[in-house]
Write a protein that holds these residues in place. Structure first.
Motif, short mmCIF file in Angstrom:
data_model
loop_
_atom_site.label_atom_id
_atom_site.label_comp_id
_atom_site.label_asym_id
_atom_site.label_seq_id
_atom_site.Cartn_x
_atom_site.Cartn_y
_atom_site.Cartn_z
N GLU A 122 -2.65 7.04 7.40
CA GLU A 122 -2.39 5.60 7.30
C GLU A 122 -0.93 5.28 7.62
OE1 GLU A 122 -5.64 3.71 4.22
OE2 GLU A 122 -3.62 4.09 3.47
N LEU A 153 -7.66 -4.59 4.18
CA LEU A 153 -6.93 -3.86 5.20
C LEU A 153 -7.82 -3.51 6.39
CD1 LEU A 153 -4.36 -2.38 6.22
CD2 LEU A 153 -5.23 -0.34 5.04
N TYR A 154 -8.94 -2.87 6.14
CA TYR A 154 -9.76 -2.39 7.25
C TYR A 154 -10.38 -3.52 8.07
CZ TYR A 154 -8.82 1.94 4.84
OH TYR A 154 -8.17 2.99 4.22
N GLU A 174 -8.18 -1.90 0.02
CA GLU A 174 -8.11 -1.57 1.45
C GLU A 174 -9.42 -1.91 2.15
OE1 GLU A 174 -4.89 2.01 1.95
OE2 GLU A 174 -6.99 2.59 1.72
N ILE A 209 -4.27 -8.14 -1.16
CA ILE A 209 -4.40 -6.77 -1.66
C ILE A 209 -4.05 -6.72 -3.14
CG2 ILE A 209 -3.29 -4.47 -1.58
CD1 ILE A 209 -5.23 -4.67 0.69
N LEU A 264 0.82 -1.21 0.00
CA LEU A 264 0.00 0.00 0.00
C LEU A 264 0.86 1.26 0.00
CD1 LEU A 264 -2.83 -1.18 2.41
CD2 LEU A 264 -2.90 -1.00 -0.10
N HIS A 321 -7.04 0.87 -5.32
CA HIS A 321 -6.39 0.91 -4.01
C HIS A 321 -7.45 0.92 -2.90
CE1 HIS A 321 -3.22 2.20 -1.14
NE2 HIS A 321 -4.16 2.98 -0.65
N SER A 322 -8.45 1.76 -3.05
CA SER A 322 -9.50 1.88 -2.03
C SER A 322 -10.28 0.58 -1.88
CB SER A 322 -10.47 3.01 -2.39
OG SER A 322 -9.83 4.25 -2.36
#
Length: 187
Positions: A117, A57-58, A53, A141, A11, A49-50
Motif C-alpha cells: 500500500e 479507499l478501494y 479501506e 475513513i 492510513l 482499518h480494513s
C-alpha cells in the motif's frame, strides 16, 4: 504519527500503530496475560482499518487509478487472508505454541500488505486523485473506523453494496458482545 489529514496520512498512522502493537506483543513473555489483551486490541485495530479501506479507499482506487480494479482486488484478497488469521488467533491462548506461529504469520502478511500500500498503491492514488478528494476520504475513513465492527467476519461480503448493508448489523452484535464481555475496553 498522529491521526488526521488526508486518507494516505490517516492510513499510514494506522500502519504505525499496528507495527507498535506487534512489537509490544512480541516483547512480552509468553505467560504474560497482557499478550491476549494486546492481541485483541490488534485484532480490533486491523478490522476497523480494513473495513474503512474496503468501504472508501478501494472504491477510490477503482475510480481514480489506472488498473485500479486489479489493485483493489489484490488488496481485498490480502484482507481476507488477514481476517482468517485473526479469527484463528482469537481462539488461541498466548501460552499455546500456535499463538506465536499465527502471530508471526499475521505480522508477515500485514507487513507485506502495508509495504504494498505505502510503496505502490498510495503513490498511485496520490498522483491520480485530487487533493480535495484525498482530504474528504481521510474524513470518511476516520468515521468508518468508529462505526466498524471490532472483530473479524471472514465470511462477510467485502464488496459494495453488501458490505455496507451487512456491516452495521455485524457491528451492533459485536458491540453488544463487547459490552457484555468487557472486550475492547482500554486497559
Amino acid at each position: 504519527m498522529a491521526h488526521g489529514g488526508n486518507v494516505i496520512e490517516e492510513l499510514t498512522a494506522d500502519h504505525r500503530e499496528v507495527d507498535a502493537l506487534f512489537e509490544k506483543i512480541e516483547g512480552l513473555p509468553t505467560a504474560d496475560g497482557k499478550r491476549r489483551e494486546l492481541a485483541d486490541r490488534l485484532t480490533m485495530e486491523l478490522v476497523r482499518h480494513s473495513v474503512a479501506e474496503e468501504e472508501y479507499l478501494y472504491p477510490a482506487v477503482r475510480r481514480y487509478v489506472d488498473g485500479g480494479d486489479d489493485l483493489a482486488d489484490k488488496e481485498l484478497d490480502d484482507h481476507a487472508e488477514v481476517e482468517r488469521m485473526l479469527k484463528e488467533l482469537e481462539s488461541c491462548r498466548p501460552v499455546d505454541d500456535r499463538f506465536d506461529t499465527l502471530l508471526g504469520r499475521l505480522r508477515t502478511s500485514v507487513t507485506s500488505h502495508v509495504e504494498d500500500e505505502e510503496n505502490r498503491l498510495f503513490p498511485l492514488l496520490a498522483d491520480a486523485c485530487p487533493a480535495t478528494a484525498l482530504d474528504e476520504l481521510g474524513e470518511r475513513i476516520r468515521s468508518a473506523k468508529k462505526a466498524a465492527p471490532p472483530l473479524p467476519h471472514p465470511s462477510a461480503p467485502d464488496n459494495p453494496p453488501a458490505n455496507k448493508i451487512l456491516a452495521p448489523g455485524a457491528s451492533m452484535v459485536d458491540h453488544l458482545r463487547d459490552l457484555l464481555t468487557g472486550r475492547g475496553r482500554p486497559g
